[in-house]
Design a protein around this motif. Structure first.
Motif, short mmCIF file in Angstrom:
data_model
loop_
_atom_site.label_atom_id
_atom_site.label_comp_id
_atom_site.label_asym_id
_atom_site.label_seq_id
_atom_site.Cartn_x
_atom_site.Cartn_y
_atom_site.Cartn_z
N ARG A 96 0.87 -1.19 0.00
CA ARG A 96 0.00 0.00 0.00
C ARG A 96 0.90 1.24 0.00
O ARG A 96 1.61 1.50 0.96
N VAL A 366 -9.78 -0.69 -5.71
CA VAL A 366 -9.75 -1.77 -4.73
C VAL A 366 -10.67 -2.91 -5.14
O VAL A 366 -10.33 -4.09 -4.99
N TYR A 371 -4.05 -1.48 -5.75
CA TYR A 371 -3.82 -0.44 -4.74
C TYR A 371 -3.65 0.90 -5.46
O TYR A 371 -3.33 0.96 -6.64
#
Length: 550
Positions: A96, A366, A371
């Motif tokens: 992330r 998502v 990401y």
């Protein structure tokens, strides 16, 4: 008051701690509940005696995402808060990405890294931290970069240490072929040249150097990357490009030779990896496929993620899905996919238009198992390729984005399970009876004024991600949007060959992200066995999952 995990990500076997910030004079007791999807797996009663209370969660087993809820009990009222956390076995499975770009002396004690931790950002790109693109590590503690930005190396190092304490990795921005004019003048044969045999120069500042195998620039660049890791403490390198040029002339020999960068760039990645491993380094390597080029060849190289900076003509919502599916296919589903899709509306339109665009784009990315690089610093959002010119979100928008990132982590086992196959284009519509939406305004490719469905399944589970584009005047992801028109009581009929364990509905758009079990009924006809159920409401983003089996 606040409630969040101390670390952005936990590793298997690591102690998990959640932090509670509250006033013990007003709220002196609390109940914490931990969830794995719909199942509550732990409940704790605690006494709050301090303004900051850290609570250890028992090791709960397998890797994946978990939800955490707390009820703070007060003398006058109760307060409900939510967060999420995840446990990873492989550090590179879930990447992330966020950013930092402020490294002045006054930025040394900023709240930026702590805020990113609360968003579960576990990799941070340090954008334009270096002295020069051809001389990354400054010999001075205070210096000015090529764009005139003042930087303190003490600030850079402190942020790296802080990120590490929160379970986050720090990645140094390092363009693969940019050099200052002074460096180019000293090494003119190391540069790339265009068809007129003039040196390539980006925005009149950065000269494009020759990255081909055997070029002195390539070796110089790799040594700069090694120095950034050794001397500063970075955990990896963000290998940036500018997209253009895709072919260039080398002047290393007696005659100009035309070079294909599509062939050379993956080899550059692989050599960088090999050279660093020879020096005992195991860096995180992320390469920027600008405008989705040359993703097919780079995805097969030794990068740790398929990272794509999204530009025109990839401008509609369905292009987002296309980029993600292709990236997964090119990497054989073995690497996380990250889209750097910057939202111009935060710079050019009112925030009441920009914020829904951010919610919708986050949901779209998502829901398709990727990401999003968008957020960084403290409450900052990217609107363009030069990260230092970021925009600031309002506290209200920032709070919603945090809810969305919590939702992503809480249900990551459904969004990022590589065994879930996307069947959106083959299992609904025409004579495909596997899935049926009983409303007319649905789509599987992000059309305006419709609910965008992404359908994924494996043997044991079926998921339907729902992104509400109803009321949207267009399907361009980088334009401001009004808040979608809520869709209520949307019914579905789904084929099932085996017994259904349960149907569950979750959304980040109401007070709780906790699952709601949906009632359903079996239907039988000449096509087989089906279930019928109704989704109560779709505001912006919702998720339905069906568990199958005995």
């Amino acid at each position: 008051m606040d409630f969040y995990p101390i670390k952005a990500q936990y590793y298997a076997g690591e102690e998990i701690k959640l932090r509670i910030e509250s006033d013990p004079d007003s709220y002196d007791e609390a109940e914490i509940r931990i969830f794995s999807l719909e199942k509550m797996i732990e409940k704790m009663e605690i006494v709050i005696e301090k303004e900051v209370t850290d609570v250890a969660v028992e090791y709960i087993g397998s890797a994946g995402g978990y939800g955490a809820e707390i009820v703070l009990r007060g003398k006058k009222d109760d307060v409900y808060l939510e967060t999420a956390f995840d446990i990873a076995e492989d550090v590179n499975t879930s990447l992330r990405y966020g950013f930092l770009s402020d490294f002045g002396e006054r930025d040394i004690d900023s709240e930026a890294v702590s805020w990113l931790r609360k968003l579960h950002i576990n990799v941070i790109q340090y954008y334009d931290w270096s002295y020069r693109h051809d001389d990354l590590v400054s010999k001075e503690q205070q210096y000015t970069d090529m764009m005139g930005k003042k930087i303190s190396m003490d600030t850079v190092r402190k942020k790296i240490r802080e990120a590490s304490a929160y379970g986050m990795r720090s990645v140094a921005y390092g363009a693969v072929y940019a050099a200052s004019e002074a460096f180019y003048r000293e090494h003119p044969k190391w540069a790339f040249y265009n068809g007129n045999q003039d040196a390539f120069c980006f925005i009149g500042t950065f000269y494009i150097m020759n990255i081909m195998k055997g070029s002195p620039w390539r070796q110089h660049l790799i040594r700069q990357y090694q120095e950034a890791i050794k001397a500063v403490g970075f955990d990896g390198i963000h290998m940036d490009t500018y997209g253009f040029p895709k072919t260039a002339y080398s002047h290393l020999g007696e005659e100009p030779v035309l070079i294909s960068l599509e062939r050379e760039l993956p080899d550059l990645v692989n050599e960088t990896r090999s050279e660093m491993e020879t020096e005992g380094m195991s860096p995180l390597l992320i390469f920027n496929n600008v405008g989705n080029w040359p993703v097919e060849s780079v995805a097969r190289s030794r990068v740790d993620a398929v990272y794509i900076e999204v530009w025109q003509p990839y401008e509609r919502y369905f292009h987002i899905k296309q980029l993600i599916l292709d990236a997964k296919r090119f990497s054989k589903g073995e690497k996380p996919v990250i889209l750097a899709a910057y939202l111009e509306p935060f710079r050019t339109e009112p925030e009441e238009k920009a914020a829904p665009a951010a919610y919708l784009l986050t949901a779209a990315i998502v829901s398709n198992g990727a990401y999003h690089l968008l957020l960084g610093e403290k409450d900052a959002v990217l609107t363009q390729g030069y990260y230092s010119d970021y925009s600031i979100m309002s506290p209200e928008t920032s709070a919603v984005m945090r809810q969305y990132y919590d939702f992503m982590i809480r249900y990551m086992d459904l969004f990022y399970d590589p065994t879930l196959r996307d069947v959106s284009m083959t299992h609904i519509g025409w004579d495909n009876y596997e899935y049926k939406c009983c409303s007319d305004n649905w789509s599987v490719y992000g059309e305006k004024d419709k609910v965008w469905m992404t359908i994924r399944e494996n043997r044991n589970i079926k998921t339907i991600s729902l992104v509400n584009l109803c009321g949207c005047e267009d399907d361009y992801w980088n334009r401001g949007k009004g808040y979608p028109v809520s869709q209520k009581n949307v019914s579905f009929v789904v084929q099932v060959d085996e017994k259904v364990k349960g149907i569950y509905f979750a959304t980040p758009d109401r007070g709780s992200a906790e699952c709601e079990e949906l009632p359903y009924q079996y239907l039988e006809n000449d096509k087989g066995r089906f279930i019928q159920f109704t989704v109560p409401e779709i505001r912006v983003w919702a998720l339905v999952y069906i568990k199958i089996g005995s």
